[in-house]
Design an enzyme around this catalytic site. Structure first.
Site, PDB file in Angstrom:
ATOM      1  N   CYS A 232      -6.089 -48.194 -44.783  1.00 49.01           N
ATOM      2  CA  CYS A 232      -4.922 -49.089 -44.769  1.00 49.01           C
ATOM      3  C   CYS A 232      -5.339 -50.423 -44.127  1.00 49.01           C
ATOM      4  O   CYS A 232      -6.454 -50.562 -43.610  1.00 49.01           O
ATOM      5  CB  CYS A 232      -3.768 -48.443 -44.001  1.00 49.01           C
ATOM      6  SG  CYS A 232      -4.043 -48.375 -42.223  1.00 49.01           S
TER       7      CYS A 232
ATOM      8  N   CYS B 277      -6.321 -50.049 -40.298  1.00 48.65           N
ATOM      9  CA  CYS B 277      -7.649 -49.455 -40.096  1.00 48.65           C
ATOM     10  C   CYS B 277      -8.742 -50.409 -40.549  1.00 48.65           C
ATOM     11  O   CYS B 277      -9.829 -50.452 -39.961  1.00 48.65           O
ATOM     12  CB  CYS B 277      -7.763 -48.133 -40.854  1.00 48.65           C
ATOM     13  SG  CYS B 277      -6.712 -46.853 -40.157  1.00 48.65           S
TER      14      CYS B 277
ATOM     15  N   GLU C  29      -9.753 -43.016 -39.645  1.00 48.33           N
ATOM     16  CA  GLU C  29     -10.797 -44.023 -39.406  1.00 48.33           C
ATOM     17  C   GLU C  29     -10.872 -44.434 -37.932  1.00 48.33           C
ATOM     18  O   GLU C  29     -11.969 -44.421 -37.341  1.00 48.33           O
ATOM     19  CB  GLU C  29     -10.581 -45.258 -40.305  1.00 48.33           C
ATOM     20  CG  GLU C  29     -10.547 -44.955 -41.796  1.00 48.33           C
ATOM     21  CD  GLU C  29      -9.148 -44.655 -42.333  1.00 48.33           C
ATOM     22  OE1 GLU C  29      -8.368 -43.994 -41.625  1.00 48.33           O
ATOM     23  OE2 GLU C  29      -8.843 -45.065 -43.459  1.00 48.33           O
TER      24      GLU C  29
ATOM     25  N   HIS D 123      -4.805 -42.588 -37.505  1.00 53.91           N
ATOM     26  CA  HIS D 123      -5.500 -42.424 -38.779  1.00 53.91           C
ATOM     27  C   HIS D 123      -6.939 -41.929 -38.571  1.00 53.91           C
ATOM     28  O   HIS D 123      -7.510 -42.073 -37.482  1.00 53.91           O
ATOM     29  CB  HIS D 123      -5.490 -43.732 -39.568  1.00 53.91           C
ATOM     30  CG  HIS D 123      -4.125 -44.062 -40.122  1.00 53.91           C
ATOM     31  ND1 HIS D 123      -3.909 -45.036 -41.062  1.00 53.91           N
ATOM     32  CD2 HIS D 123      -2.909 -43.503 -39.873  1.00 53.91           C
ATOM     33  CE1 HIS D 123      -2.618 -45.080 -41.371  1.00 53.91           C
ATOM     34  NE2 HIS D 123      -1.990 -44.164 -40.650  1.00 53.91           N
TER      35      HIS D 123
HETATM   36  N1  LIG Z   1      -6.784 -44.390 -44.845  1.00 52.73           N
HETATM   37  C1  LIG Z   1      -5.845 -43.588 -44.304  1.00 52.73           C
HETATM   38  C2  LIG Z   1      -4.577 -43.525 -44.840  1.00 52.73           C
HETATM   39  C3  LIG Z   1      -3.665 -42.652 -44.291  1.00 52.73           C
HETATM   40  N2  LIG Z   1      -4.018 -41.893 -43.243  1.00 52.73           N
HETATM   41  C4  LIG Z   1      -3.082 -40.900 -42.730  1.00 52.73           C
HETATM   42  C5  LIG Z   1      -1.838 -41.285 -42.070  1.00 52.73           C
HETATM   43  C6  LIG Z   1      -0.861 -40.186 -42.443  1.00 52.73           C
HETATM   44  O1  LIG Z   1      -1.076 -39.025 -41.647  1.00 52.73           O
HETATM   45  C7  LIG Z   1      -1.275 -39.890 -43.840  1.00 52.73           C
HETATM   46  C8  LIG Z   1      -0.599 -40.773 -44.862  1.00 52.73           C
HETATM   47  O2  LIG Z   1       0.635 -40.272 -45.112  1.00 52.73           O
HETATM   48  P1  LIG Z   1       1.299 -40.239 -46.570  1.00 52.73           P
HETATM   49  O3  LIG Z   1       2.363 -41.267 -46.534  1.00 52.73           O
HETATM   50  O4  LIG Z   1       0.217 -40.527 -47.605  1.00 52.73           O
HETATM   51  O5  LIG Z   1       1.794 -38.836 -46.711  1.00 52.73           O
HETATM   52  O6  LIG Z   1      -2.671 -40.137 -43.863  1.00 52.73           O
HETATM   53  C9  LIG Z   1      -5.287 -41.953 -42.724  1.00 52.73           C
HETATM   54  O7  LIG Z   1      -5.632 -41.225 -41.781  1.00 52.73           O
HETATM   55  N3  LIG Z   1      -6.172 -42.827 -43.258  1.00 52.73           N
HETATM   56 ZN    ZN Z   2      -5.088 -46.558 -41.553  1.00 51.30          ZN
END
Ligand SMILES: Nc1ccn([C@H]2C[C@H](O)[C@@H](COP(=O)(O)O)O2)c(=O)n1
Ligand code: ZN
EC number: 3.5.4.12
Length: 159
Positions: free
Chosen positions: A101, A104, A78, A76
């Site tokens: 999430c 993170c 973060e 992710h």
């Molecule tokens: N705070 C976040 C939330 C999600 N991510 C990333 C992880 C995945 O690449 C994408 C989420 O996938 P989705 O199910 O929304 O298509 O985003 C992150 O980096 N930071």
């Molecule tokens: Zn996350």
């Protein structure tokens, strides 16, 4: 003197948004920018595969067998920003384009970051999101939404 210069919040969120453009995720691009109390950027990141994992050798799907989706592989934004930083993150702020999430959130709290500024909270109400907010409230890490940057960028780009 120009009066319509952008605020610090918009500037750092702009850097987070720019970082998100590096993401190879076809559905969700996330960017993060960590700023210290002196308003210096100390870490940036976006969601992507671990170093050495070829972007074309791994799935980017959201659905299907777990191993055939992106979820077990993507780092992710973060943690990438935290790992890219070279100094202590004590009392820093993190600008992130999507609310963190729960996983993170643990890292953000443990790193000493004291405030999260986010643009979007599209998983608001999900179990992970509720857990993240429960931990943030308990650890007294502040979080607030910022969305004017989109309005600003749109008006600048249409000039
Ligand atoms: N705070 C976040 C939330 C999600 N991510 C990333 C992880 C995945 O690449 C994408 C989420 O996938 P989705 O199910 O929304 O298509 O985003 C992150 O980096 N930071
Ligand atoms: Zn996350």
């Amino acid at each position: 003197m120009r009066e319509d210069y952008i605020s610090w919040d918009d500037y750092f969120m702009g850097v987070a948004k720019l970082s998100a453009l590096r993401s190879k995720d076809q559905n969700t691009q996330v960017g993060a920018c960590i700023v210290n109390p002196d308003k210096r950027i100390v870490g940036i990141g976006y969601n992507g595969l671990p170093v050495g994992c070829n972007d074309r050798d791994f799935p980017w799907e959201r659905k299907g067998d777990f191993l055939d989706t992106k979820y077990p592989y993507v780092v992710h934004a973060e943690p990438n920003a935290i790992l890219n930083s070279t100094t202590s993150l004590k009392d820093c702020r993190i600008y992130v384009t999507l609310f963190p999430c729960n996983e993170c959130t643990k890292l953000i709290i443990q790193s000493g970051i004291r405030e999260i500024i986010y643009m979007e909270d599209k998983y608001n109400g999900s179990k992970e999101n509720v857990a993240a907010k429960r931990m943030l409230d308990s650890a007294k890490v502040k979080y607030r939404e910022l969305h004017r940057i989109d309005v600003y960028l749109k008006s600048e780009l249409s000039k």
